[in-house]
Design a protein around this motif. Structure first.
Motif, PDB file in Angstrom:
ATOM      1  N   ASN A   1     -64.788  81.557  26.822  1.00  0.00           N
ATOM      2  CA  ASN A   1     -64.813  80.089  26.684  1.00  0.00           C
ATOM      3  C   ASN A   1     -66.011  79.603  25.880  1.00  0.00           C
ATOM      4  O   ASN A   1     -66.236  78.395  25.772  1.00  0.00           O
TER       5      ASN A   1
ATOM      6  N   ILE B   1     -61.257  87.227  29.201  1.00  0.00           N
ATOM      7  CA  ILE B   1     -61.512  85.797  29.351  1.00  0.00           C
ATOM      8  C   ILE B   1     -62.682  85.402  28.459  1.00  0.00           C
ATOM      9  O   ILE B   1     -63.651  86.152  28.310  1.00  0.00           O
TER      10      ILE B   1
ATOM     11  N   GLN C   1     -54.410  79.423  26.577  1.00  0.00           N
ATOM     12  CA  GLN C   1     -55.654  78.662  26.642  1.00  0.00           C
ATOM     13  C   GLN C   1     -55.363  77.313  27.296  1.00  0.00           C
ATOM     14  O   GLN C   1     -54.353  76.677  26.993  1.00  0.00           O
TER      15      GLN C   1
ATOM     16  N   ILE D   1     -61.336  90.328  32.624  1.00  0.00           N
ATOM     17  CA  ILE D   1     -61.116  89.658  33.899  1.00  0.00           C
ATOM     18  C   ILE D   1     -60.024  90.349  34.708  1.00  0.00           C
ATOM     19  O   ILE D   1     -60.008  90.264  35.936  1.00  0.00           O
TER      20      ILE D   1
ATOM     21  N   THR E   1     -60.502  77.395  28.196  1.00  0.00           N
ATOM     22  CA  THR E   1     -60.702  78.805  28.532  1.00  0.00           C
ATOM     23  C   THR E   1     -59.533  79.645  28.035  1.00  0.00           C
ATOM     24  O   THR E   1     -58.370  79.306  28.270  1.00  0.00           O
TER      25      THR E   1
ATOM     26  N   ILE F   1     -57.419  83.235  27.896  1.00  0.00           N
ATOM     27  CA  ILE F   1     -57.063  84.533  28.469  1.00  0.00           C
ATOM     28  C   ILE F   1     -56.228  85.254  27.411  1.00  0.00           C
ATOM     29  O   ILE F   1     -55.220  84.723  26.939  1.00  0.00           O
TER      30      ILE F   1
ATOM     31  N   VAL G   1     -56.698  80.386  36.210  1.00  0.00           N
ATOM     32  CA  VAL G   1     -56.805  81.673  35.514  1.00  0.00           C
ATOM     33  C   VAL G   1     -55.554  82.500  35.767  1.00  0.00           C
ATOM     34  O   VAL G   1     -54.973  83.105  34.841  1.00  0.00           O
TER      35      VAL G   1
END
Length: 733
Positions: free
Chosen positions: A98, A96, A130, A164, A111, A113, A192
């Motif tokens: 940002n 993760i 994202q 994450i 954000t 991933i 997420v």
């Protein structure tokens, strides 16, 4: 130029099947995200992207939701690859990030991933998803911080390399650390997980594709797809005349001071290559309008792709046809501690606008009709935002990031009007939320949601209109409001004589009688509301209280026009008037159209009105003559049979004898540019735009003047260019 391998044994049908399979995979990833997310920013407005990358960070395929994530997503993957180096990674891992400064994010709410893709023991790529998450901590709810003086005030900052998920399981310490710093932890974590679901979908589908075709053929097909995309884009660039082109735009208000910040670009085109150099842009500022390098690259691509690669399957090959350069520490390539939470929607959007100007000018000089037709009016861009945070009557905390802010108008094209409420140029699949959905999820009640007829840039083809809406609280006593309206005064330019569009803004009507209207069985409208005060908000402002019975009104900018308004088909003007896209005053004063019966009566114009052809022709000749201080009989006539007479391809042209106006054939000199031969007027911008029927904020400054520059053909009075310019105190001296 990179060329296709002539001896490739790849079956072209299978090449296209694999290419389209990759496109389908990233689209399916987006569907998985939408279906698993609980955020209307994702489900209603589509503010996300999905992509597949090769092991080094080159783009296999990219979804067509938000294009400036091309840059931020690419930088995020590239930086992740650098950070993890030779560290072991496994199937099921997910990272993760940002932080705009270290991972290329457009701003902290966007954000990323990123998940590795393994075929057996071999790393064959990355799945990347994202999305804009509703809150990421920091000093204001929603992740936009006009009051921030540094990036540390804006959000929790996640650099590349933060794991994450580890082999399919959440890393609980990281999860708890992040959720401890956001205001809506349940919504954040669910989003997420929706990004993880998106990546898992992409991984599963890509591995199925490789199982079907084999890893060797897959690699060869993707390599060849890169080459083919690059070849097509470079061939189109080759149709643009070589040369050096320059343009500038201006970011308004940095959150603290109402100053202008320059976004300058020099475009050098040589053969099949374009270089964009942003040297000369303002230094980074202590306000939230700095644009990360990832957002810069994405904002450039947002304009380049629809103008030059409109039908090219997007992959790394498209990106290799141009270079982007920017000074470190500038507003378009900042370093810590520069705040950055709205840089992509302000300065980044200005980047897309300046690239549109440069490419429109270059394309208008091409001899290739397809490339010639890519010129256009500038899009409004520059998102007009509103974020409401508070506790509802059920004692539930909420954050409303209202995606109605995406209702800005598109620039007009050589052959048609710009789209109304089109979104930013970067939003290929722009969506506006349903009124009912916002009212169901949040304690607000809409009073109206309609087109903003004071917004469109007029022209032979009219710029797209923006949106206007208003709401009052319903189910809450008070909220704290953050607003930003970065397209307020420096509005979108037209092209080839098209006029600039209108601007954006917010106002709060205090202590209204809106509730009385509902009790009486009518929906309150602006013209009938009574209120104690009318408060015009700053361009950027936070901590604005909105209380029960107050009404927040937001209006959004429109796109620039294309071609002189006097070249617009009078029947199109009549239709616009009947449909209330323009007012009677604009139809007469700007377009020079005379209707019969008389169109001067107030209220809605009936469909029975018809164009008085002879009176319209005479009025248009009178207006042209007044522009250049000539008697009507002394003007060259407009060649109505020429495409330029209806606005198509109406930018000045060059032949063996120099420059000329295509609408009349009037000569415009033999120099490198035609502008020095035109009749030039400069008028204060807000005043002139009001005369043209559009609304823009008046700037008050002792150091510079905001003006509308209009350039007319001296022999026929045709408007050849209309743009917003800045005249500084030094220039005036």
């Amino acid at each position: 130029m990179t060329t296709t391998h002539q001896h490739s044994k790849v079956d072209p049908v299978r090449l296209e099947v694999i290419r389209m399979r990759l496109d389908s995979i990233v689209e399916e990833m987006g569907i998985a995200m939408i279906r698993s997310s609980g955020s209307p920013v994702i489900t209603e407005a589509g503010d996300f992207n999905t992509a597949l990358f090769d092991p080094t960070g080159r783009i296999y395929a990219y979804s067509d939701f938000v294009q400036f994530h091309i840059g931020s997503g690419s930088v995020a993957v590239e930086e992740l690859v650098k950070v993890i180096g030779d560290d072991p990674i496994y199937p099921g891992d997910a990272f993760i990030s940002n932080d705009p400064h270290t991972s290329g994010a457009s701003h902290p709410p966007d954000t990323n991933i990123i998940s590795p893709i393994f075929a057996g023991e071999e790393l064959i790529g990355w799945a990347q998803s994202q999305a804009h998450l509703v809150d990421v901590g920091g000093m204001t709810a929603g992740g936009f911080a006009p009051g921030a003086y540094d990036c540390y005030s804006e959000a929790i900052r996640l650099p590349p390399g933060v794991k994450i998920f580890d082999r399919g399981e959440p890393v609980d310490a990281i999860r708890r650390l992040i959720l401890n710093n956001v205001r809506v932890p349940a919504l954040f974590w669910n989003d997420v997980r929706s990004l993880i679901a998106s990546n898992n979908t992409g991984i599963r589908r890509l591995l199925e594709t490789i199982d079907e075709f084999g890893i060797t053929e897959f690699k060869e097909c993707t390599r060849l797809s890169f080459e083919l995309a690059e070849k097509v884009v470079r061939s189109r660039i080759s149709e643009i005349p070589d040369g050096v082109y320059s343009a500038e735009e201006w970011t308004e208000h940095n959150g603290h001071v109402d100053e202008l910040f320059r976004v300058a670009c020099t475009m050098t085109k040589s053969g099949g290559q374009i270089d964009f150099d942003f040297t000369g842009s303002s230094p980074q500022t202590d306000g939230f309008v700095n644009c990360s390098y990832g957002a810069l690259v994405g904002s450039v691509a947002s304009a380049v792709v629809p103008i030059l690669a409109w039908d090219v399957p997007f992959n790394e090959g498209v990106m290799t046809a141009f270079e982007v350069k920017a000074e470190t520490g500038s507003i378009v390539n900042p370093v810590p501690p520069a705040p950055i939470s709205n840089g992509h929607l302000t300065t980044g959007a200005r980047v897309s606008r300046v690239i549109t100007k440069l490419l429109s000018e270059a394309c208008s000089r091409s001899s290739d009709e397809e490339i010639l037709g890519r010129s256009q009016g500038v899009w409004a861009d520059s998102w007009t935002g509103g974020i409401s945070a508070g506790t509802d009557d059920n004692d539930e905390f909420f954050v409303l990031f209202n995606m109605d802010g995406g209702g800005m108008g598109a620039g007009a094209q050589p052959v048609r009007d710009g789209l109304d409420c089109a979104g930013m140029m970067t939003q290929v699949n722009n969506m506006l939320p349903d009124v009912e959905m916002n009212e169901m999820l949040y304690p607000v009640l809409y009073l109206w949601k309609r087109l903003n007829i004071d917004s469109a840039g007029h022209g032979a083809h009219r710029g797209g209109l923006g949106l206007e809406f208003a709401w009052t609280l319903h189910g809450a006593q008070e909220v704290t409001q953050t607003v930003f309206a970065p397209n307020s005064a420096v509005v979108a330019d037209g092209f080839a004589g098209g006029l600039p569009g209108g601007g954006s803004g917010h106002r709060v009507l205090r202590e209204t009688d809106a509730a009385d209207g509902y009790r009486e069985g009518r929906v309150p409208q602006l013209e009938h509301l009574r209120y104690s005060a009318d408060e015009l908000l700053e361009i950027n402002q936070q901590s604005v209280p909105i209380r029960k019975n107050d009404v927040l009104v937001q209006w959004i900018a429109g796109g620039g026009g294309y071609g002189d308004p006097l070249l617009r088909d009078p029947e199109a003007v009549r239709s616009d008037l009947v449909d209330r896209y323009v007012t009677p005053a604009v139809a007469h004063d700007v377009y020079g159209v005379i209707l019969s019966p008389d169109d001067s009566a107030p209220g809605r114009v009936g469909s029975e009105v018809v164009v008085d052809v002879e009176a319209t022709a005479a009025e248009r000749t009178r207006i042209r003559a007044s522009r250049v201080s000539k008697a009507p009989g002394d003007l060259l006539t407009i060649e109505t049979s020429h495409p330029a007479a209806t606005g198509e391809f109406s930018a000045p042209k060059h032949d063996g004898s120099g420059w000329y106006c295509p609408a009349s054939g009037a000569r415009l000199g033999t120099g490198e540019d035609w502008r020095s031969s035109a009749v030039r007027t400069l008028t204060p911008a807000a005043r002139r735009l009001k005369e043209l029927g559009v609304r823009a904020r008046e700037r008050k400054s002792d150091t510079e003047s905001l003006l509308v520059e209009e350039l007319f053909s001296p022999e026929c009075g045709t408007l050849l260019s209309a743009r917003v310019v800045i005249e500084s105190e030094e220039v005036r001296a």
